[in-house]
Motif scaffolding. Structure first.
Motif, PDB file in Angstrom:
ATOM      1  N   TYR A 191       0.833  -1.205   0.000  1.00 37.53           N
ATOM      2  CA  TYR A 191       0.000   0.000   0.000  1.00 37.53           C
ATOM      3  C   TYR A 191       0.868   1.256   0.000  1.00 37.53           C
ATOM      4  N   ARG A 192       1.951   1.232   0.757  1.00 33.81           N
ATOM      5  CA  ARG A 192       2.844   2.392   0.796  1.00 33.81           C
ATOM      6  C   ARG A 192       3.366   2.707  -0.606  1.00 33.81           C
ATOM      7  N   ALA A 193       3.742   1.671  -1.346  1.00 39.20           N
ATOM      8  CA  ALA A 193       4.234   1.873  -2.715  1.00 39.20           C
ATOM      9  C   ALA A 193       3.124   2.385  -3.620  1.00 39.20           C
ATOM     10  N   VAL A 194       1.926   1.836  -3.462  1.00 38.45           N
ATOM     11  CA  VAL A 194       0.779   2.250  -4.283  1.00 38.45           C
ATOM     12  C   VAL A 194       0.425   3.710  -4.014  1.00 38.45           C
ATOM     13  N   SER A 195       0.403   4.095  -2.741  1.00 42.45           N
ATOM     14  CA  SER A 195       0.016   5.464  -2.387  1.00 42.45           C
ATOM     15  C   SER A 195       1.043   6.492  -2.849  1.00 42.45           C
ATOM     16  N   GLN A 196       2.288   6.069  -3.025  1.00 43.57           N
ATOM     17  CA  GLN A 196       3.340   6.998  -3.455  1.00 43.57           C
ATOM     18  C   GLN A 196       3.592   6.950  -4.958  1.00 43.57           C
ATOM     19  N   SER A 197       2.863   6.084  -5.637  1.00 42.07           N
ATOM     20  CA  SER A 197       3.090   5.919  -7.074  1.00 42.07           C
ATOM     21  C   SER A 197       2.686   7.173  -7.855  1.00 42.07           C
ATOM     22  N   GLN A 198       3.454   7.475  -8.896  1.00 46.62           N
ATOM     23  CA  GLN A 198       3.139   8.611  -9.765  1.00 46.62           C
ATOM     24  C   GLN A 198       2.028   8.263 -10.761  1.00 46.62           C
ATOM     25  N   VAL A 199       1.686   6.998 -10.829  1.00 46.44           N
ATOM     26  CA  VAL A 199       0.567   6.556 -11.657  1.00 46.44           C
ATOM     27  C   VAL A 199      -0.617   6.287 -10.734  1.00 46.44           C
ATOM     28  N   LEU A 200      -1.750   6.895 -11.023  1.00 48.09           N
ATOM     29  CA  LEU A 200      -2.925   6.736 -10.181  1.00 48.09           C
ATOM     30  C   LEU A 200      -3.438   5.297 -10.237  1.00 48.09           C
ATOM     31  N   GLY A 224       1.076 -10.592 -11.588  1.00 51.19           N
ATOM     32  CA  GLY A 224       1.341 -11.996 -11.304  1.00 51.19           C
ATOM     33  C   GLY A 224       1.218 -12.301  -9.828  1.00 51.19           C
ATOM     34  N   ALA A 225       1.730 -13.444  -9.414  1.00 54.45           N
ATOM     35  CA  ALA A 225       1.700 -13.817  -7.998  1.00 54.45           C
ATOM     36  C   ALA A 225       2.607 -12.874  -7.204  1.00 54.45           C
ATOM     37  N   PRO A 226       2.169 -12.406  -6.034  1.00 56.55           N
ATOM     38  CA  PRO A 226       2.973 -11.480  -5.230  1.00 56.55           C
ATOM     39  C   PRO A 226       4.340 -12.058  -4.873  1.00 56.55           C
ATOM     40  N   THR A 227       5.353 -11.240  -5.046  1.00 56.69           N
ATOM     41  CA  THR A 227       6.728 -11.611  -4.710  1.00 56.69           C
ATOM     42  C   THR A 227       7.368 -10.453  -3.960  1.00 56.69           C
ATOM     43  N   PRO A 228       8.558 -10.622  -3.429  1.00 59.80           N
ATOM     44  CA  PRO A 228       9.257  -9.511  -2.771  1.00 59.80           C
ATOM     45  C   PRO A 228       9.549  -8.338  -3.708  1.00 59.80           C
ATOM     46  N   ARG A 229       9.273  -8.499  -5.017  1.00 64.22           N
ATOM     47  CA  ARG A 229       9.567  -7.430  -5.978  1.00 64.22           C
ATOM     48  C   ARG A 229       8.341  -6.550  -6.260  1.00 64.22           C
ATOM     49  N   LEU A 230       7.314  -6.648  -5.448  1.00 65.50           N
ATOM     50  CA  LEU A 230       6.096  -5.861  -5.680  1.00 65.50           C
ATOM     51  C   LEU A 230       6.379  -4.363  -5.734  1.00 65.50           C
ATOM     52  N   GLU A 231       7.152  -3.878  -4.782  1.00 64.41           N
ATOM     53  CA  GLU A 231       7.455  -2.443  -4.760  1.00 64.41           C
ATOM     54  C   GLU A 231       8.242  -2.043  -6.003  1.00 64.41           C
ATOM     55  N   GLU A 232       9.117  -2.914  -6.440  1.00 68.63           N
ATOM     56  CA  GLU A 232       9.882  -2.644  -7.658  1.00 68.63           C
ATOM     57  C   GLU A 232       8.959  -2.592  -8.868  1.00 68.63           C
ATOM     58  N   GLN A 233       7.962  -3.459  -8.898  1.00 72.83           N
ATOM     59  CA  GLN A 233       7.006  -3.461 -10.011  1.00 72.83           C
ATOM     60  C   GLN A 233       6.225  -2.155 -10.076  1.00 72.83           C
ATOM     61  N   ILE A 234       5.878  -1.617  -8.905  1.00 76.63           N
ATOM     62  CA  ILE A 234       5.158  -0.335  -8.869  1.00 76.63           C
ATOM     63  C   ILE A 234       6.064   0.790  -9.380  1.00 76.63           C
ATOM     64  N   LYS A 235       7.351   0.721  -9.078  1.00 75.29           N
ATOM     65  CA  LYS A 235       8.283   1.741  -9.562  1.00 75.29           C
ATOM     66  C   LYS A 235       8.443   1.656 -11.085  1.00 75.29           C
ATOM     67  N   MET A 240       6.460   4.058 -16.690  1.00 74.31           N
ATOM     68  CA  MET A 240       5.670   3.853 -17.899  1.00 74.31           C
ATOM     69  C   MET A 240       4.506   4.841 -18.004  1.00 74.31           C
ATOM     70  N   ARG A 241       4.526   5.899 -17.189  1.00 76.27           N
ATOM     71  CA  ARG A 241       3.393   6.816 -17.164  1.00 76.27           C
ATOM     72  C   ARG A 241       3.182   7.560 -18.487  1.00 76.27           C
ATOM     73  N   HIS A 242       4.217   7.594 -19.333  1.00 79.79           N
ATOM     74  CA  HIS A 242       4.073   8.257 -20.629  1.00 79.79           C
ATOM     75  C   HIS A 242       3.732   7.261 -21.742  1.00 79.79           C
ATOM     76  N   LEU A 243       3.361   6.064 -21.351  1.00 74.31           N
ATOM     77  CA  LEU A 243       3.042   5.019 -22.331  1.00 74.31           C
ATOM     78  C   LEU A 243       1.950   5.426 -23.325  1.00 74.31           C
ATOM     79  N   PRO A 244       0.901   6.136 -22.899  1.00 72.47           N
ATOM     80  CA  PRO A 244      -0.148   6.532 -23.867  1.00 72.47           C
ATOM     81  C   PRO A 244       0.377   7.363 -25.031  1.00 72.47           C
ATOM     82  N   ASN A 245       1.561   7.972 -24.865  1.00 74.06           N
ATOM     83  CA  ASN A 245       2.135   8.741 -25.969  1.00 74.06           C
ATOM     84  C   ASN A 245       2.752   7.827 -27.032  1.00 74.06           C
TER      85      ASN A 245
END
Length: 280
Positions: A191-200, A224-235, A240-245
């Motif tokens: 949740y901490r990573a989600v709340s701080q994410s630059q992507v809504l 995928g299945a939750p792993t210790p890399r969840l926070e890294e995935q959010i980063k 990728m926030r400019h992906l729509p471009n």
């Protein structure tokens, strides 16, 4: 020598009698003084000035979400009530059992007579839908879904009790679907990573334990299945926030971040996945 010894013994007896009389008198005065002090304190304690007349004699500190009146009513006191007949420890225990109160300290206040309640609230950060793993979120099965609130630590807060104590509460915008028992182990850091994410991120779907799905402003994201890399995935998602471009959002089915080292975009209309690392 015999005559002198008798006189000396007589004098000693008289001295001892005087000392006993003095001790008795001192004991009587001490008893009288203590009794008078106790009586005075008792008389002072039963005076009207030491009585709580109503809930306004209770001061509430630390409340941000709950109104002072809502906390005051949770004490269960009946007025008027003698300050000395109130048990702060019992009120503290009762308040800690409230679903939105994380901690509470209750103490007497002498001037003016009353109580001081210091509380720490549980702040809801998400609306949680706890449904059976075999149940999907659709109108025909809505009765099987248990709705509540979650704080940043993953504590479940019954939504009806929260609304009762805080009728004007503003509900969180983040939604979480799935059994809290399944995501409890990683919720706080995730949740901490989600709340701080630059992507809504507006929704977290964990109905399928093999695939954690996010609903974001970029579209669906499969972690995928939750792993210790969840926070890294959010980063990685934030990068990728400019992906729509680069990619037409209407042609994207979902973003695949199961392997954060090789993010992919699954295109719809039978368009194959695009490897974003290969794009220039």
């Amino acid at each position: 020598m015999v005559t002198v010894s008798r006189i000396d013994l007589a004098q000693r007896r008289r001295k001892l009698r005087r000392q006993r009389r003095v001790r008795i008198i001192q004991l009587i005065w001490q008893t009288f003084a203590v009794g008078s002090l106790a009586s005075g304190l008792w008389w002072l304690a039963i005076q009207p000035m030491w009585v709580l007349k109503n809930y306004q004699d209770i001061e509430v500190e630390g409340n941000q979400l709950l109104s002072s009146e809502a906390v005051q009513l949770q004490t269960g006191l009946v007025y008027p009530r003698s300050l000395w007949r109130i048990q702060p420890s019992a009120i503290t225990k009762s308040l800690k059992h409230q679903p939105i109160i994380a901690d509470a300290v209750v103490s007497r206040r002498l001037f003016p007579p009353g109580l001081v309640i210091q509380i720490q609230e549980k702040v809801p950060v998400a609306i949680a839908f706890d449904n059976d793993p075999n149940t999907s979120l659709n109108p025909t099965e809505a009765k099987k879904i248990k709705k509540g609130l979650l704080d940043a630590d993953g504590t479940w807060i019954p939504i009806d009790k929260y609304i009762t104590m805080n009728p004007n509460a503003k509900m969180p915008t983040l939604k979480v679907i799935g059994s809290p028992q399944q995501y409890a182990s990683f919720w706080s850091s995730f949740y901490r990573a989600v709340s701080q994410s630059q992507v809504l991120i507006t929704e977290i779907d964990y109905q399928d334990s093999s695939n954690l799905i996010l609903k974001t402003e970029l579209g669906l994201v499969h972690l995928g299945a939750p792993t210790p890399r969840l926070e890294e995935q959010i980063k990685i998602l934030a990068k990728m926030r400019h992906l729509p471009n680069k990619v037409n959002p209407n042609k994207m089915e979902y973003i695949d971040l199961k392997n954060p080292d090789s993010p992919l975009v699954q295109m719809n209309q039978k368009i194959p996945k695009k490897n974003l690392n290969s794009q220039k």
